[in-house]
Enzyme design. Structure first.
Site, PDB file in Angstrom:
ATOM      1  N   HIS A  31      -2.106  73.412 -77.982  1.00 39.42           N
ATOM      2  CA  HIS A  31      -2.969  72.308 -78.448  1.00 39.42           C
ATOM      3  C   HIS A  31      -2.211  70.979 -78.562  1.00 39.42           C
ATOM      4  O   HIS A  31      -2.834  69.941 -78.756  1.00 39.42           O
ATOM      5  CB  HIS A  31      -3.601  72.649 -79.799  1.00 39.42           C
ATOM      6  CG  HIS A  31      -4.538  73.812 -79.754  1.00 39.42           C
ATOM      7  ND1 HIS A  31      -5.663  73.823 -78.969  1.00 39.42           N
ATOM      8  CD2 HIS A  31      -4.509  75.023 -80.382  1.00 39.42           C
ATOM      9  CE1 HIS A  31      -6.302  74.988 -79.120  1.00 39.42           C
ATOM     10  NE2 HIS A  31      -5.615  75.737 -79.967  1.00 39.42           N
ATOM     11  N   ASP A  44      -5.184  82.497 -74.264  1.00 35.42           N
ATOM     12  CA  ASP A  44      -5.474  82.365 -75.695  1.00 35.42           C
ATOM     13  C   ASP A  44      -6.987  82.172 -75.856  1.00 35.42           C
ATOM     14  O   ASP A  44      -7.661  81.667 -74.952  1.00 35.42           O
ATOM     15  CB  ASP A  44      -4.715  81.151 -76.254  1.00 35.42           C
ATOM     16  CG  ASP A  44      -4.870  80.991 -77.758  1.00 35.42           C
ATOM     17  OD1 ASP A  44      -3.978  81.454 -78.488  1.00 35.42           O
ATOM     18  OD2 ASP A  44      -5.884  80.385 -78.207  1.00 35.42           O
ATOM     19  N   HIS A  98      -8.539  80.045 -77.528  1.00 33.52           N
ATOM     20  CA  HIS A  98      -8.917  78.630 -77.598  1.00 33.52           C
ATOM     21  C   HIS A  98      -8.527  77.867 -76.338  1.00 33.52           C
ATOM     22  O   HIS A  98      -7.548  78.226 -75.676  1.00 33.52           O
ATOM     23  CB  HIS A  98      -8.247  77.977 -78.812  1.00 33.52           C
ATOM     24  CG  HIS A  98      -8.563  78.633 -80.114  1.00 33.52           C
ATOM     25  ND1 HIS A  98      -7.736  79.585 -80.678  1.00 33.52           N
ATOM     26  CD2 HIS A  98      -9.617  78.497 -80.951  1.00 33.52           C
ATOM     27  CE1 HIS A  98      -8.266  79.998 -81.824  1.00 33.52           C
ATOM     28  NE2 HIS A  98      -9.412  79.364 -82.009  1.00 33.52           N
ATOM     29  N   ASP A 144      -5.745  86.125 -79.918  1.00 31.50           N
ATOM     30  CA  ASP A 144      -6.939  85.837 -80.725  1.00 31.50           C
ATOM     31  C   ASP A 144      -8.219  86.162 -79.959  1.00 31.50           C
ATOM     32  O   ASP A 144      -9.324  85.906 -80.451  1.00 31.50           O
ATOM     33  CB  ASP A 144      -6.935  84.400 -81.270  1.00 31.50           C
ATOM     34  CG  ASP A 144      -6.341  83.376 -80.340  1.00 31.50           C
ATOM     35  OD1 ASP A 144      -6.101  83.698 -79.155  1.00 31.50           O
ATOM     36  OD2 ASP A 144      -6.136  82.227 -80.782  1.00 31.50           O
TER      37      ASP A 144
HETATM   38  C1  SP5 Z   1      -2.771  78.327 -81.139  1.00 30.25           C
HETATM   39  C2  SP5 Z   1      -4.119  78.570 -81.733  1.00 30.25           C
HETATM   40  O1  SP5 Z   1      -4.660  79.661 -81.582  1.00 30.25           O
HETATM   41  N1  SP5 Z   1      -4.651  77.600 -82.478  1.00 30.25           N
HETATM   42  C3  SP5 Z   1      -5.937  77.731 -83.057  1.00 30.25           C
HETATM   43  C4  SP5 Z   1      -6.240  76.654 -84.050  1.00 30.25           C
HETATM   44  C5  SP5 Z   1      -7.539  76.898 -84.751  1.00 30.25           C
HETATM   45  N2  SP5 Z   1      -7.659  76.097 -85.921  1.00 30.25           N
HETATM   46  C6  SP5 Z   1      -8.942  76.038 -86.537  1.00 30.25           C
HETATM   47  C7  SP5 Z   1      -9.329  77.328 -87.157  1.00 30.25           C
HETATM   48  C8  SP5 Z   1     -10.778  77.318 -87.520  1.00 30.25           C
HETATM   49  C9  SP5 Z   1     -11.160  78.667 -88.039  1.00 30.25           C
HETATM   50  N3  SP5 Z   1     -12.533  78.907 -87.996  1.00 30.25           N
HETATM   51  C10 SP5 Z   1     -12.838  80.175 -88.588  1.00 30.25           C
HETATM   52  C11 SP5 Z   1     -14.124  80.744 -88.130  1.00 30.25           C
HETATM   53  C12 SP5 Z   1     -14.197  82.150 -88.656  1.00 30.25           C
HETATM   54  N4  SP5 Z   1     -15.379  82.806 -88.226  1.00 30.25           N
HETATM   55 ZN    ZN Z   2      -5.907  80.332 -80.147  1.00 27.85          ZN
END
Ligand code: SP5
Ligand code: ZN
Length: 347
Positions: free
Chosen positions: A165, A199, A201, A288
């Site tokens: 990111h 990943d 994301h 993830d």
């Molecule tokens: C590297 C990486 O995987 N970064 C991910 C960053 C995510 N940050 C925001 C997390 C938001 C969590 N939302 C929770 C929803 C649960 N259902």
């Molecule tokens: Zn991630």
């Protein structure tokens, strides 16, 4: 075949923020915590992978990806924050959205207002050891890249904090420096590079770094940014620009995708990689995507990971795995071991 070498550093342990902020709420402990690195290392060592410490590579390869202003900020942020009487966790207070401050000639001088210029979310706290950990993670990726450049068929870089990111001039999403992008730039001395990002994301930072670079293919499978972090990037129409038009590939997938659907999508990515004919492959490896992950939306079982490894091995390329996310701390060790085993079994 010899077990795939692992590169890991102890410096990650000092980056262990006590909490992060998601949607205005404190998440305690933070999702991205030091235990992740320890679990991954123990599982890989236990599976027989040799673990080596990173070699220092200096600032040169970092500056090939990141702006000096970001590096200078990260290096001095903690001291400056504490000198300005900031609390014991550095999270920005104010973000300069378009129209607010971006028109200014320069970021605010030292103090509590500065972090919002460089950081884009509230989930990426800095603590005293964060910069040292980030530097070490980049060195871990670069040392893995050296192993591959020197002829190892593959290597695994246990990077923490993760990286995909973080962009040229900004950090966020638990990421300070873009380890995979730094390694990919360094590996560009071998020829074209493909970065495959599995990943959960979208790797907005990696996409940004290589947006106009025709020598690097960035291809990502991820949760739909209409509903998942990082929200503003990762749509299928984002494909790169200028001479690099077509060298960014985004494949958002719906929530709940299972092993077969995911592997089918990854097959398409593999075809795009093969068509690009790179000299080397960098894999941004996140777990993830696992069904039990607390922040991901996919439904992969543990059996998906050896299949992912096997499919990537089928490309027949020197391959550097770079660790990104994965927050089901009890499961990620098994996911990592399974991915590497699948890769090696196919070679
Ligand atoms: C590297 C990486 O995987 N970064 C991910 C960053 C995510 N940050 C925001 C997390 C938001 C969590 N939302 C929770 C929803 C649960 N259902
Ligand atoms: Zn991630």
């Amino acid at each position: 075949m010899e077990p795939m070498p692992v590169v890991a550093s102890d410096a990650h342990r000092a980056h262990d923020p006590p909490y992060e902020i998601n949607f205005g709420r404190a998440v305690k402990p933070a999702w991205e915590r030091a235990a992740r690195g320890e679990v991954l290392r123990a599982a890989l060592a236990g599976a027989g992978h040799p673990v080596a410490a990173p070699a220092g590579h200096g600032p040169g390869p970092l500056l090939a990806v990141h702006q000096r202003a970001l590096l200078d900020f990260l290096e001095t942020a903690w001291e400056e924050w504490r000198a300005a009487r900031g609390p014991d966790v550095l999270i920005p207070d104010t973000f300069p959205v378009p129209g607010l401050g971006r028109g200014a000639a320069r970021p605010p001088g030292g103090g509590l207002g500065r972090p919002g210029w460089f950081c884009f979310d509230t989930a990426t706290p800095l603590v005293e050891g964060s910069w040292a950990a980030a530097r070490a993670a980049a060195d871990v990726a670069l040392t893995g890249a050296d192993l591959v450049a020197d002829g190892a068929p593959a290597a695994y870089a246990l990077c923490r904090p993760p990286g995909h990111h973080a962009g040229p001039g900004y950090y966020g999403g638990f990421c300070l420096l873009n380890n995979a992008a730094i390694a990919a730039r360094a590996l560009a001395r071998l020829g074209r590079v493909a970065v495959v990002d599995v990943d959960f994301h979208h790797g907005n930072g990696t996409q940004d770094v290589f947006w106009e670079d025709p020598g690097v293919l960035y291809a990502s499978l991820h949760g739909d940014p209409a509903v998942h972090y990082p929200y503003f990037t990762g749509g299928s129409r984002e494909a790169g620009a200028g001479p690099a038009a077509g060298t960014t590939r985004n494949i958002p997938l719906p929530d709940g995708v299972d092993d077969d659907a995911y592997l089918r999508a990854l097959e398409g990515v593999a075809e795009a990689v093969a068509a690009f004919a790179p000299a080397v492959l960098v894999v941004s490896l996140g777990f993830d995507t696992f069904a039990e992950d607390p922040i991901g939306g996919f439904a992969l079982s543990v059996h998906a990971y050896p299949r992912i490894g096997r499919l990537l091995a089928g490309l027949g390329l020197p391959t550097l795995f770079v660790q990104e996310g994965g927050y089901a701390v009890d499961a990620i060790g098994a996911c990592a071991v399974a991915t590497l085993a699948g890769f090696q079994a196919a070679r």
